[in-house]
Design an enzyme around this catalytic site. Structure first.
Site, PDB file in Angstrom:
ATOM      1  N   HIS A  55      23.414  72.726  -2.284  1.00 30.52           N
ATOM      2  CA  HIS A  55      23.911  73.901  -2.990  1.00 30.52           C
ATOM      3  C   HIS A  55      24.324  74.969  -1.965  1.00 30.52           C
ATOM      4  O   HIS A  55      24.068  74.825  -0.763  1.00 30.52           O
ATOM      5  CB  HIS A  55      22.843  74.460  -3.944  1.00 30.52           C
TER       6      HIS A  55
HETATM    7  C1  T46 Z   1      17.578  76.676  -0.107  1.00 33.62           C
HETATM    8  C2  T46 Z   1      16.697  75.580   0.365  1.00 33.62           C
HETATM    9  C3  T46 Z   1      16.444  75.632   1.830  1.00 33.62           C
HETATM   10  C4  T46 Z   1      11.947  79.164  -7.853  1.00 33.62           C
HETATM   11  O1  T46 Z   1      11.538  79.293  -9.022  1.00 33.62           O
HETATM   12  N1  T46 Z   1      11.806  80.175  -6.944  1.00 33.62           N
HETATM   13  C5  T46 Z   1      12.243  80.070  -5.664  1.00 33.62           C
HETATM   14  O2  T46 Z   1      12.094  81.035  -4.884  1.00 33.62           O
HETATM   15  C6  T46 Z   1      12.882  78.849  -5.248  1.00 33.62           C
HETATM   16  C7  T46 Z   1      13.379  78.697  -3.825  1.00 33.62           C
HETATM   17  C8  T46 Z   1      13.019  77.844  -6.170  1.00 33.62           C
HETATM   18  N2  T46 Z   1      12.566  78.000  -7.439  1.00 33.62           N
HETATM   19  C9  T46 Z   1      12.693  76.882  -8.378  1.00 33.62           C
HETATM   20  C10 T46 Z   1      14.123  76.496  -8.723  1.00 33.62           C
HETATM   21  C11 T46 Z   1      14.012  75.022  -9.032  1.00 33.62           C
HETATM   22  O3  T46 Z   1      13.628  74.862 -10.391  1.00 33.62           O
HETATM   23  O4  T46 Z   1      12.118  75.730  -7.776  1.00 33.62           O
HETATM   24  C12 T46 Z   1      12.836  74.567  -8.163  1.00 33.62           C
HETATM   25  C13 T46 Z   1      13.286  73.790  -6.924  1.00 33.62           C
HETATM   26  O5  T46 Z   1      14.280  74.554  -6.236  1.00 33.62           O
HETATM   27  P1  T46 Z   1      15.498  73.859  -5.476  1.00 33.62           P
HETATM   28  O6  T46 Z   1      15.863  72.583  -6.128  1.00 33.62           O
HETATM   29  O7  T46 Z   1      16.590  74.877  -5.336  1.00 33.62           O
HETATM   30  O8  T46 Z   1      14.830  73.558  -4.055  1.00 33.62           O
HETATM   31  P2  T46 Z   1      15.544  73.130  -2.703  1.00 33.62           P
HETATM   32  O9  T46 Z   1      14.469  72.791  -1.739  1.00 33.62           O
HETATM   33  O10 T46 Z   1      16.618  72.129  -2.934  1.00 33.62           O
HETATM   34  O11 T46 Z   1      16.291  74.478  -2.204  1.00 33.62           O
HETATM   35  C14 T46 Z   1      15.512  75.561  -1.735  1.00 33.62           C
HETATM   36  C15 T46 Z   1      16.148  76.873  -2.176  1.00 33.62           C
HETATM   37  O12 T46 Z   1      16.322  76.873  -3.610  1.00 33.62           O
HETATM   38  C16 T46 Z   1      17.490  77.101  -1.536  1.00 33.62           C
HETATM   39  O13 T46 Z   1      17.871  78.444  -1.699  1.00 33.62           O
HETATM   40  O14 T46 Z   1      18.454  77.124   0.604  1.00 33.62           O
HETATM   41  O15 T46 Z   1      15.436  75.511  -0.321  1.00 33.62           O
END
Ligand code: T46
Length: 139
Positions: A55
């Site tokens: 993303h």
């Molecule tokens: C990024 C990479 C390095 C929250 O509720 N609060 C938060 O602060 C974050 C980061 C995520 N979430 C929720 C959103 C999703 O339902 O946690 C779930 C997993 O998040 P995501 O699929 O976006 O996780 P990553 O590891 O793919 O991405 C994260 C960050 O979202 C992103 O900004 O740059 O880590």
């Protein structure tokens, strides 16, 4: 703070204070990272074959650290890509807004800490590469 620059992202070297008790590294918003720190989150218990990211963000700026172990981050500005291996807790990868990122090749027990410029906002995410490219063209 020392930085090594590319167009896509750059590494930030944090200070380290070492003595016989071990190493201490610290980070201050708007001093060691170029924004006020609004949020800290961390990834752990990551399976070695996991792929995270995939993303971009409209506004969010972040600095990403490997506090323990290692992993790879690939960044993409719509024109080119670069890959960084993070494995040193003193070195963070600064990623500005409107950069696509993918994370993989996590080592066993890796811990990833992220300093972010804004609170969590799902509306700030571009989670589809085509939408990311369309948003870039609209800038
Ligand atoms: C990024 C990479 C390095 C929250 O509720 N609060 C938060 O602060 C974050 C980061 C995520 N979430 C929720 C959103 C999703 O339902 O946690 C779930 C997993 O998040 P995501 O699929 O976006 O996780 P990553 O590891 O793919 O991405 C994260 C960050 O979202 C992103 O900004 O740059 O880590």
């Amino acid at each position: 703070m020392r930085t090594s620059e590319t167009n896509l992202a750059h590494l930030i070297d944090l200070p380290v204070i070492s003595d016989p008790r071990g190493d201490l590294t610290f980070v201050e918003g708007e001093r060691h990272v170029p924004f006020r720190i609004a949020r800290v989150y961390y990834l752990y218990n990551v399976p070695v074959d996991a792929e995270r990211g995939g993303h971009a963000h409209y506004e969010l700026e972040q600095v990403i650290f490997a506090l323990s172990g290692s992993f790879r981050i690939t960044v993409d500005d719509g024109r080119g890509r670069a890959a960084y291996w993070l494995r040193d807790p003193r070195k963070g990868l600064y990623i500005r807004n409107m950069i696509w990122r993918e994370m993989d090749s996590f080592s066993q027990g890796a811990v990833c800490m992220v300093l972010a410029s804004h609170p969590y906002d799902e509306g700030d995410y571009l989670r589809d590469y085509k939408s990311f490219m369309t948003a870039l063209k609209a800038l």
